[in-house]
Design a protein around this motif. Structure first.
Motif, short mmCIF file in Angstrom:
data_model
loop_
_atom_site.label_atom_id
_atom_site.label_comp_id
_atom_site.label_asym_id
_atom_site.label_seq_id
_atom_site.Cartn_x
_atom_site.Cartn_y
_atom_site.Cartn_z
N ILE A 1 0.84 -1.20 0.00
CA ILE A 1 0.00 0.00 0.00
C ILE A 1 0.87 1.25 0.00
N ALA A 2 1.93 1.25 0.78
CA ALA A 2 2.84 2.39 0.83
C ALA A 2 3.52 2.61 -0.52
N ARG A 3 3.93 1.53 -1.17
CA ARG A 3 4.60 1.63 -2.47
C ARG A 3 3.61 2.12 -3.54
N LEU A 4 2.38 1.66 -3.48
CA LEU A 4 1.37 2.13 -4.43
C LEU A 4 1.07 3.61 -4.21
N ASP A 5 1.00 4.02 -2.96
CA ASP A 5 0.79 5.45 -2.66
C ASP A 5 1.94 6.29 -3.22
N ALA A 6 3.16 5.79 -3.06
CA ALA A 6 4.34 6.51 -3.55
C ALA A 6 4.38 6.57 -5.07
N ASN A 7 3.72 5.62 -5.72
CA ASN A 7 3.69 5.56 -7.18
C ASN A 7 2.33 5.94 -7.74
N TYR A 8 1.66 6.81 -7.05
CA TYR A 8 0.32 7.24 -7.45
C TYR A 8 0.31 7.80 -8.88
N ASP A 9 1.35 8.54 -9.25
CA ASP A 9 1.39 9.13 -10.59
C ASP A 9 1.44 8.05 -11.67
N VAL A 10 2.18 6.98 -11.41
CA VAL A 10 2.24 5.87 -12.37
C VAL A 10 0.86 5.22 -12.49
N LEU A 11 0.24 4.95 -11.34
CA LEU A 11 -1.08 4.32 -11.34
C LEU A 11 -2.11 5.23 -12.03
N LYS A 12 -2.06 6.51 -11.74
CA LYS A 12 -2.98 7.46 -12.37
C LYS A 12 -2.80 7.45 -13.89
N GLY A 13 -1.54 7.38 -14.33
CA GLY A 13 -1.26 7.30 -15.76
C GLY A 13 -1.85 6.05 -16.39
N LEU A 14 -1.72 4.92 -15.69
CA LEU A 14 -2.29 3.67 -16.19
C LEU A 14 -3.80 3.75 -16.28
N LEU A 15 -4.42 4.34 -15.28
CA LEU A 15 -5.88 4.46 -15.28
C LEU A 15 -6.37 5.40 -16.38
N THR A 16 -5.54 6.36 -16.74
CA THR A 16 -5.88 7.30 -17.82
C THR A 16 -5.64 6.67 -19.19
N GLU A 17 -4.47 6.05 -19.36
CA GLU A 17 -4.08 5.49 -20.65
C GLU A 17 -4.77 4.16 -20.95
N LYS A 18 -5.11 3.41 -19.91
CA LYS A 18 -5.77 2.11 -20.04
C LYS A 18 -5.05 1.16 -21.01
N PRO A 19 -3.77 0.87 -20.74
CA PRO A 19 -3.07 -0.05 -21.64
C PRO A 19 -3.66 -1.45 -21.57
#
Length: 76
Positions: free
Chosen positions: A42-60
């Motif tokens: 959970i801490a690592r996902l929080d720290a990588n929020y920008d990467v996750l947000k990009g994935l949710l936007t780009e929907k690869p």
């Protein structure tokens, strides 16, 4: 660690968005895959929020992710 955390984020996206697993099930799987505790994930996902947000936007699609991380199993 940055590469591991990015891979973790991609795997989280794969399991929750593309496969449709629940949050809890995904965390359990990631604990086994990355040898991290739920809290650390959970801490690592929080720290990588920008990467996750990009994935949710780009929907690869799985095929696109597989090109980036060919050594993981991307079968659902």
């Amino acid at each position: 660690m940055a590469k591991r955390d990015e891979a973790l984020t991609y795997r989280y996206y794969f399991y929750t968005v593309l496969i449709g697993y629940s949050y809890e099930k995904t965390l359990n799987i990631l604990e086994d895959e990355f040898y991290l505790s739920e809290r650390a994930i959970i801490a690592r996902l929080d720290a990588n929020y920008d990467v996750l947000k990009g994935l949710l936007t780009e929907k690869p699609k799985v095929s696109q992710i597989k090109q980036k991380y060919p050594y993981y199993s991307w079968a659902g």
